[in-house]
Design a protein around this motif. Structure first.
Motif, PDB file in Angstrom:
ATOM      1  N   GLN A 221       0.837  -1.189   0.000  1.00 19.60           N
ATOM      2  CA  GLN A 221       0.000   0.000   0.000  1.00 19.60           C
ATOM      3  C   GLN A 221       0.877   1.246   0.000  1.00 19.60           C
ATOM      4  N   VAL A 222       0.553   2.164  -0.881  1.00 17.93           N
ATOM      5  CA  VAL A 222       1.307   3.407  -0.994  1.00 17.93           C
ATOM      6  C   VAL A 222       0.373   4.580  -0.746  1.00 17.93           C
ATOM      7  N   GLY A 223       0.906   5.658  -0.228  1.00 18.31           N
ATOM      8  CA  GLY A 223       0.120   6.861   0.017  1.00 18.31           C
ATOM      9  C   GLY A 223      -0.118   7.636  -1.261  1.00 18.31           C
ATOM     10  N   SER A 224      -1.248   8.309  -1.332  1.00 19.21           N
ATOM     11  CA  SER A 224      -1.610   9.098  -2.497  1.00 19.21           C
ATOM     12  C   SER A 224      -1.848  10.542  -2.071  1.00 19.21           C
ATOM     13  N   PRO A 225      -1.332  11.528  -2.812  1.00 15.65           N
ATOM     14  CA  PRO A 225      -1.592  12.930  -2.459  1.00 15.65           C
ATOM     15  C   PRO A 225      -3.026  13.373  -2.737  1.00 15.65           C
ATOM     16  N   LEU A 226      -3.791  12.550  -3.458  1.00 16.49           N
ATOM     17  CA  LEU A 226      -5.180  12.927  -3.757  1.00 16.49           C
ATOM     18  C   LEU A 226      -6.064  12.876  -2.517  1.00 16.49           C
ATOM     19  N   VAL A 227      -5.638  12.163  -1.485  1.00 20.76           N
ATOM     20  CA  VAL A 227      -6.449  12.086  -0.272  1.00 20.76           C
ATOM     21  C   VAL A 227      -6.558  13.450   0.395  1.00 20.76           C
ATOM     22  N   ASP A 228      -5.493  14.239   0.316  1.00 21.55           N
ATOM     23  CA  ASP A 228      -5.520  15.561   0.939  1.00 21.55           C
ATOM     24  C   ASP A 228      -6.385  16.551   0.178  1.00 21.55           C
TER      25      ASP A 228
END
Length: 296
Positions: A221-228
């Motif tokens: 699992q990788v973080g996505s900047p779209l969540v912010d």
């Protein structure tokens, strides 16, 4: 425990004798020919012998100890690391007291082991050292080599996101096709999930690259900047439209009626009407269709 096999010993001894004879004869004759231009031929022959025999002995020594040199090359990283740690320990003990020595050792060992970044770094490079020796075991145990028993030269290894990458230079008697059928056994010997091999050079078929895979990074699992970017104040039910358009329905599109200009004089007839998509309506036929019931 046999460090160097008997077949390798016999092969190196035979090659050393040949190297001594060829080097001594060739160098001796060349030296005698060159010296004969300035001194007596007998003295020139003696000069050739005095030059050719020592150089032949040097060639014999290099070929004879080549298995030992190759063994030292296999263990070069471990020898270098052990030597550096031993020298550092001696200097630390000679220049510090016992409490300071123990404190420095605790910091040097404990800090890298406690930090996840440094721990992963050390574990990755440790596996590189282990994989080099495991590949050597594979070549010696179940991969066919040449008749003299000389193994490929394992050059270097470095960590990758999925495992390790090792460069190997094959000796005569092996090819890429011979290794592709044994990749499953190589993976077992290297304690990995899979192993891949491919050419590392387009010009040299003996220069290969092994990729030892221990994990799959695509499943992590990788973080996505779209969540912010998502506004948390808006309820989730209002972010999704009630009806999601799936395709374009042409009958629902309002198309303007297009009238094409006529050439020449006006005839007083209205142009044929067009449909919504611009095509002409089919002409009605004046022919009376047969009653199908008469034929049934």
């Amino acid at each position: 425990m046999t460090v160097i096999e008997a077949k390798v010993h016999r092969s190196s001894a035979r090659n050393a004798r040949l190297a001594f004879i060829l080097t001594a004869v060739i160098v001796g004759l060349l030296s005698a020919v060159v010296a004969a231009s300035s001194i007596h031929p007998i003295l020139a022959l003696l000069t050739g012998v005095l030059i050719g025999v020592p150089l032949g002995g040097l060639a014999w020594l290099l070929v004879r100890i080549w298995p030992v040199l190759r063994l030292l090359w296999w263990w070069t990283p471990e020898i270098g690391i052990t030597t550096a740690l031993g020298a550092a320990w001696v200097q630390l003990v000679n220049h510090t007291s016992t409490p300071i020595t123990l404190l420095v050792i605790a910091l040097v060992v404990g800090v890298p082991a406690g930090l996840p970044v440094s721990r992963r770094f050390l574990v990755a490079w440790t596996w590189c050292l282990v994989v080099r020796h495991r590949l050597r075991v594979c070549f010696a145990q179940f991969i066919i080599a040449n008749q003299s028993g000389s193994l490929p030269l394992i050059l270097w290894a470095k960590p990758t996101p999925v495992g390790e990458r090792v460069w190997v230079y094959l000796r005569p008697g092996l090819s890429l096709a011979d290794l592709e059928g044994r990749l499953d056994r190589i993976a077992v010997a290297c304690h990995a999930s899979t192993a891949l091999v491919e050419r590392a050079s387009d010009r040299n078929a003996a220069y290969l690259r092994f990729d030892i895979k221990r994990r799959e990074v695509l499943t992590a699992q990788v973080g996505s900047p779209l969540v912010d970017v998502i506004d948390d104040t808006v309820p989730a039910t209002e972010r999704i439209p009630a009806t999601v358009p799936t395709a374009l329905d042409l009958p629902d599109v309002d198309m303007p009626t297009v009238t094409l200009p006529t050439q020449g004089k006006p005839t007083g007839k209205k142009p044929p009407a067009t449909t919504a998509n611009g095509s002409k309506p089919a002409a009605t036929s004046s022919v009376v269709e047969d009653d199908v019931s008469d034929w049934i």
